[in-house]
Design an enzyme around this catalytic site. Structure first.
Site, PDB file in Angstrom:
ATOM      1  N   ASP A  92     -11.081   2.333   3.905  1.00 46.45           N
ATOM      2  CA  ASP A  92     -11.443   1.118   3.871  1.00 46.45           C
ATOM      3  C   ASP A  92     -12.908   0.803   3.530  1.00 46.45           C
ATOM      4  OD1 ASP A  92      -9.497  -1.186   3.975  1.00 46.45           O
ATOM      5  OD2 ASP A  92      -9.209  -0.510   6.074  1.00 46.45           O
ATOM      6  N   LYS A  97       0.806  -1.199   0.204  1.00 43.89           N
ATOM      7  CA  LYS A  97      -0.032   0.020   0.085  1.00 43.89           C
ATOM      8  C   LYS A  97       0.917   1.104   0.043  1.00 43.89           C
ATOM      9  CE  LYS A  97      -3.968  -2.397   1.936  1.00 43.89           C
ATOM     10  NZ  LYS A  97      -4.495  -2.973   3.302  1.00 43.89           N
ATOM     11  N   GLN A 124      -4.690  -1.699   9.477  1.00 45.18           N
ATOM     12  CA  GLN A 124      -4.719  -2.954   9.017  1.00 45.18           C
ATOM     13  C   GLN A 124      -5.287  -3.899   9.732  1.00 45.18           C
ATOM     14  OE1 GLN A 124      -3.675  -3.485   5.959  1.00 45.18           O
ATOM     15  NE2 GLN A 124      -3.760  -5.588   6.018  1.00 45.18           N
TER      16      GLN A 124
HETATM   17  N1  GUN Z   1      -6.694  -6.932   6.125  1.00 40.20           N
HETATM   18  C1  GUN Z   1      -6.907  -7.668   4.997  1.00 40.20           C
HETATM   19  N2  GUN Z   1      -7.688  -7.229   4.190  1.00 40.20           N
HETATM   20  C2  GUN Z   1      -7.729  -5.885   4.599  1.00 40.20           C
HETATM   21  C3  GUN Z   1      -8.179  -4.730   4.236  1.00 40.20           C
HETATM   22  O1  GUN Z   1      -8.547  -4.851   3.137  1.00 40.20           O
HETATM   23  N3  GUN Z   1      -8.166  -3.641   4.985  1.00 40.20           N
HETATM   24  C4  GUN Z   1      -7.536  -3.610   6.105  1.00 40.20           C
HETATM   25  N4  GUN Z   1      -7.775  -2.483   6.816  1.00 40.20           N
HETATM   26  N5  GUN Z   1      -7.253  -4.961   6.465  1.00 40.20           N
HETATM   27  C5  GUN Z   1      -7.228  -5.877   5.800  1.00 40.20           C
END
Ligand code: GUN
Length: 289
Positions: free
Chosen positions: A120, A53, A97
């Site tokens: 998100d 990211k 995350q």
């Molecule tokens: N963990 C796995 N996929 C995601 C996601 O799309 N966003 C977040 N915040 N955590 C994750």
């Protein structure tokens, strides 16, 4: 056979170029889109996602801040940091995350993020807005799948979409987004009986169940489109999806590979949401001037 494979990597690259152009326009107007990602602990998969990211943000010209906390952090401290970011004018998107350590209440953390920065799309307000068709941040993975299908000009209107999996992050919102596209949606999950009979009715089969190579060709109708959301690491170290790719490739009309299918699109949609958030801020500023 290769024309059946939906190359999420290539489509992502194209979209990221368009996002970068939008970032340049925003910068020319004095707005630098900013994304803050909070990583708690040292889960290798989470770290690898967060690194991806960060790299993609920087390539698109988005200001990126990684905030790391040890596994033992207490919830209050995490909530305080989110509150600080909620008020930070340089930050347009906040992502925590997941998963979080067990002693931290994930729901409280998600709800503490300002819905205006919830890139998100996990906040209950964002989910409610999505379900009622209002402008909001759409959850990145399901949104990425829809974009892949649109890019390939695959009709969704009136199609039967079967979603295997009912997680809050992928399965549930995926069904909602397909419904918005006028598809007929059926959910299957671990308690579903006669799953194959149901999945064989699918024009589009979305697989997000977290079990390596679970879906084989006998789950799939001839000519169906198969979207594989799974990311599983085999003992050999190789990544594989929830779909037995080589087997299902024989019957599907289109299929997403793992890696380079849905995964790169998830990050791309996160960048898009961050830019969208910055654009909303810019337009609200110009309205008050
Ligand atoms: N963990 C796995 N996929 C995601 C996601 O799309 N966003 C977040 N915040 N955590 C994750």
């Amino acid at each position: 056979m290769t024309e059946k494979i939906i190359n999420g990597f290539e489509i992502s690259q194209k979209k990221r170029k368009q996002i970068k152009e939008k970032v340049e326009l925003l910068k020319a107007e004095g707005v630098i889109p900013g994304l803050a990602v909070i990583l708690v602990g040292n889960n290798p998969a989470s770290r690898s996602y967060v690194t991806g990211k960060g790299k993609a943000s920087q390539e698109a010209g988005i200001h990126f801040e990684l905030i790391e906390f040890p596994e033992t952090i207490d919830e209050q401290k995490l909530l305080q940091e989110i509150e600080r970011l909620n008020h930070d004018e340089n930050i347009h998107g906040i992502l925590v995350q997941l998963p979080l350590p067990k002693h931290i209440n994930e729901e409280s953390v998600i709800e503490s993020i300002s819905p205006e920065k919830d890139v998100d799309g996990f906040h209950p307000i964002s989910i409610g807005r999505m379900m009622t068709g209002q402008d909001t941040f759409l959850p990145c993975t399901p949104h990425g799948m829809i974009e892949l299908l649109k890019e390939k000009k695959i009709e969704l209107n009136g199609k039967h979409v079967v979603v295997i999996g009912r997680s809050n992050i992928v399965g549930k919102p995926a069904g909602q987004l397909f419904l918005k596209e006028n598809a007929t949606v059926t959910y299957c999950h671990s308690k579903t009986k006669n799953m194959k009979e149901i999945t064989k009715l699918a024009d589009i089969l979305v697989v997000a169940i977290g079990r390596p190579k679970f879906v084989t060709s006998d789950y799939v109708k001839e000519g169906a489109v198969v979207i594989d959301v799974g990311v599983n690491r085999l003992e050999t170290g190789k990544l594989c999806g929830d779909v037995d790719f080589d087997d299902v490739l024989k019957v599907a009309s289109y299929i997403t590979p793992v890696p380079k299918g849905v995964g790169p699109m998830t990050i791309t949609m996160l960048l898009e949401n961050t830019v969208l958030s910055a654009e909303w801020v810019r337009s609200s500023l110009s309205r008050t001037m």
